[in-house]
Design a protein around this motif. Structure first.
Motif, PDB file in Angstrom:
ATOM      1  N   GLY A 183      13.327  -0.303   8.091  1.00 31.26           N
ATOM      2  CA  GLY A 183      13.214  -0.961   6.793  1.00 31.26           C
ATOM      3  C   GLY A 183      12.162  -2.063   6.749  1.00 31.26           C
ATOM      4  N   LEU A 184      11.173  -1.982   7.644  1.00 22.82           N
ATOM      5  CA  LEU A 184      10.137  -3.022   7.669  1.00 22.82           C
ATOM      6  C   LEU A 184       8.854  -2.564   6.981  1.00 22.82           C
ATOM      7  CD1 LEU A 184      10.613  -4.085  11.401  1.00 22.82           C
ATOM      8  CD2 LEU A 184      11.337  -5.375   9.380  1.00 22.82           C
ATOM      9  N   ILE A 185       8.843  -1.305   6.533  1.00 27.96           N
ATOM     10  CA  ILE A 185       7.593  -0.737   6.031  1.00 27.96           C
ATOM     11  C   ILE A 185       7.165  -1.363   4.704  1.00 27.96           C
ATOM     12  CG2 ILE A 185       8.697   1.233   4.834  1.00 27.96           C
ATOM     13  CD1 ILE A 185       5.361   1.250   6.772  1.00 27.96           C
ATOM     14  N   GLY A 186       8.139  -1.751   3.882  1.00 27.25           N
ATOM     15  CA  GLY A 186       7.803  -2.347   2.589  1.00 27.25           C
ATOM     16  C   GLY A 186       6.956  -3.594   2.764  1.00 27.25           C
ATOM     17  N   ALA A 187       7.354  -4.433   3.693  1.00 28.65           N
ATOM     18  CA  ALA A 187       6.632  -5.688   3.939  1.00 28.65           C
ATOM     19  C   ALA A 187       5.231  -5.401   4.474  1.00 28.65           C
ATOM     20  CB  ALA A 187       7.409  -6.556   4.922  1.00 28.65           C
ATOM     21  N   ILE A 188       5.117  -4.403   5.339  1.00 26.64           N
ATOM     22  CA  ILE A 188       3.805  -4.056   5.903  1.00 26.64           C
ATOM     23  C   ILE A 188       2.895  -3.500   4.810  1.00 26.64           C
ATOM     24  CG2 ILE A 188       2.589  -2.481   7.474  1.00 26.64           C
ATOM     25  CD1 ILE A 188       4.950  -2.732   9.390  1.00 26.64           C
ATOM     26  N   ASP A 212       3.035  -3.946   1.699  1.00 19.88           N
ATOM     27  CA  ASP A 212       2.695  -4.987   0.751  1.00 19.88           C
ATOM     28  C   ASP A 212       1.581  -5.882   1.307  1.00 19.88           C
ATOM     29  OD1 ASP A 212       3.240  -5.925  -1.834  1.00 19.88           O
ATOM     30  OD2 ASP A 212       4.161  -7.725  -0.978  1.00 19.88           O
ATOM     31  N   TRP A 213       1.688  -6.189   2.579  1.00 20.15           N
ATOM     32  CA  TRP A 213       0.631  -6.979   3.221  1.00 20.15           C
ATOM     33  C   TRP A 213      -0.697  -6.227   3.148  1.00 20.15           C
ATOM     34  CZ3 TRP A 213      -2.798  -6.061   7.134  1.00 20.15           C
ATOM     35  CH2 TRP A 213      -3.552  -7.156   7.570  1.00 20.15           C
ATOM     36  N   VAL A 214      -0.648  -4.938   3.441  1.00 19.30           N
ATOM     37  CA  VAL A 214      -1.857  -4.107   3.414  1.00 19.30           C
ATOM     38  C   VAL A 214      -2.488  -4.117   2.020  1.00 19.30           C
ATOM     39  CG1 VAL A 214      -2.719  -1.721   3.580  1.00 19.30           C
ATOM     40  CG2 VAL A 214      -1.140  -2.604   5.322  1.00 19.30           C
ATOM     41  N   ARG A 266       1.183   4.567   1.035  1.00 15.80           N
ATOM     42  CA  ARG A 266       2.578   4.197   0.773  1.00 15.80           C
ATOM     43  C   ARG A 266       3.464   5.193   1.481  1.00 15.80           C
ATOM     44  NH1 ARG A 266       5.020  -0.424  -1.368  1.00 15.80           N
ATOM     45  NH2 ARG A 266       3.099  -1.609  -1.257  1.00 15.80           N
ATOM     46  N   SER A 267       4.412   4.691   2.243  1.00 11.12           N
ATOM     47  CA  SER A 267       5.297   5.583   2.978  1.00 11.12           C
ATOM     48  C   SER A 267       6.348   6.217   2.096  1.00 11.12           C
ATOM     49  CB  SER A 267       5.997   4.815   4.080  1.00 11.12           C
ATOM     50  OG  SER A 267       5.109   4.668   5.143  1.00 11.12           O
ATOM     51  N   ALA A 284       0.908  -7.985  -9.260  1.00 11.29           N
ATOM     52  CA  ALA A 284       0.702  -9.319  -8.680  1.00 11.29           C
ATOM     53  C   ALA A 284      -0.527  -9.331  -7.775  1.00 11.29           C
ATOM     54  CB  ALA A 284       1.945  -9.743  -7.892  1.00 11.29           C
ATOM     55  N   ALA A 285      -0.675  -8.287  -6.957  1.00 15.73           N
ATOM     56  CA  ALA A 285      -1.791  -8.245  -6.011  1.00 15.73           C
ATOM     57  C   ALA A 285      -3.130  -8.118  -6.739  1.00 15.73           C
ATOM     58  CB  ALA A 285      -1.606  -7.084  -5.025  1.00 15.73           C
TER      59      ALA A 285
END
Ligand code: C2E
Ligand code: CA
Ligand code: CA
Ligand code: CA
Length: 275
Positions: free
Chosen positions: A83-88, A90-92, A117-118, A132-133
């Motif tokens: 469940g860490l992919i969302g944060a990654i 988003d950073w990307v 996007r995974s 936002a980005a």
């Protein structure tokens, strides 16, 4: 075959004699990777048939303090599992747009940046994050492409569909990555607001074999019939490039054109082309 996961890949590394401990350690590390500024982006150019730059695709790497520079295959599957992919992702997204606006300021012409996007990445919050980005950099949707997989399309139908419509409203391009690898969504493809089919590397690799040629021709024909753009990945050989262009493929990406490059080398590459 694809390695089953970043965890496994690292688990079997000889420096770990305790697999469970290793996975835990990796998870701890990955949690801190963003805060510790350990993620890196490389960018691979995509070229139109006539050689003009179409876009660059952002590909993430992890500069691990002990294990060195890790490719996405070593940690993305693991991040998905935990469940860490969302944060990654988003950073990307934010970092890629930040660099795009910097290249703009430097007068380096990059039409758009593509991000991956995974699996279940087509959730409602994607739209807010993208808004936002883009706002953060003062860029509009025409500068962004999002690569999703066939699985994301077949996942949660209703939510994914509404997200796709929201992206289209913003003129954000949506590409179906690794197209041809799965078959699930073929039937519903014509109903989805997508823009580009990205032909999977496995078909490009086998070009020259009658079956692969037929597959590539079929995908390109279908894309044309559906009014979708086409892009082939993993183009290494001149013969592959030639056949793809003969069959009407609109754009190419692969080591044959250019390897993924970090920001600085990409800038040098862009300047070299302009000269
Ligand atoms: P992908 O999206 O299919 O990305 C293309 C991969 O093919 C990249 O590997 C790229 O370096 C490699 N490649 C490009 N041209 C050639 C070629 O001519 N020959 C060969 N053999 N390979 C080529 P990379 O950077 O290791 O990325 C692997 C996968 O990791 C990506 O496959 C993508 O699915 C995933 N990934 C990368 N960055 C991200 C990210 O930010 N978020 C998510 N969710 N996934 C990512
Ligand atoms: Ca991709
Ligand atoms: Ca791909
Ligand atoms: Ca892939």
């Amino acid at each position: 075959a694809k390695a089953r996961g970043g965890a496994q890949a690292l688990l079997y590394a000889p420096q770990f004699d305790d697999p469970a401990g290793a996975a835990l350690m990796l998870e701890q590390d990955l949690h801190h990777a963003i805060d510790n500024d350990e993620l890196r982006l490389h960018f691979q150019p995509q070229l139109w048939a006539d050689g003009r730059l179409r876009a660059v695709e952002a590909l993430v790497r992890w500069q691990h303090p002990r294990l060195g520079l890790l490719g996405p295959d070593r940690f993305i599957p693991f991040a998905e599992e935990r469940g860490l992919i969302g944060a990654i992702d988003d950073w990307v997204l934010r970092r890629a747009l930040q660099l795009l606006s910097r290249w703009d300021a430097l007068g380096l012409p990059v039409p758009r940046v593509a991000v991956n996007r995974s699996g279940c990445g087509l959730r409602r919050d994607l739209v807010e994050r993208v808004d936002a980005a883009l706002a953060e950099q003062g860029l509009d949707g025409t500068r962004l492409e999002i690569e999703i997989t066939e699985t994301a399309l077949s996942a949660d139908g209703a939510e994914a569909l509404s997200v796709l419509h929201a992206l289209r409203e913003r003129q954000i391009s949506v590409a179906v990555d690794d197209f041809g690898e799965g078959y699930s969504s073929l039937g519903q493809l014509h109903r989805l607001p997508i823009d580009v089919l990205k032909i999977d590397r496995s078909f490009v690799r086998d070009i020259g074999e009658p079956r692969a040629n037929a597959m590539v021709a079929a995908v390109l024909g279908m894309a044309r019939a559906l009014g979708l753009g086409t892009l082939a990945e993993g183009v290494e050989q001149p013969a592959q490039q030639q056949l793809l262009l003969e069959l009407g493929c609109e754009a190419l990406q692969g080591f044959g054109c250019c390897r993924p490059l970090a920001d600085e080398p990409l800038q040098t590459w862009l300047r070299g082309r302009a000269a």
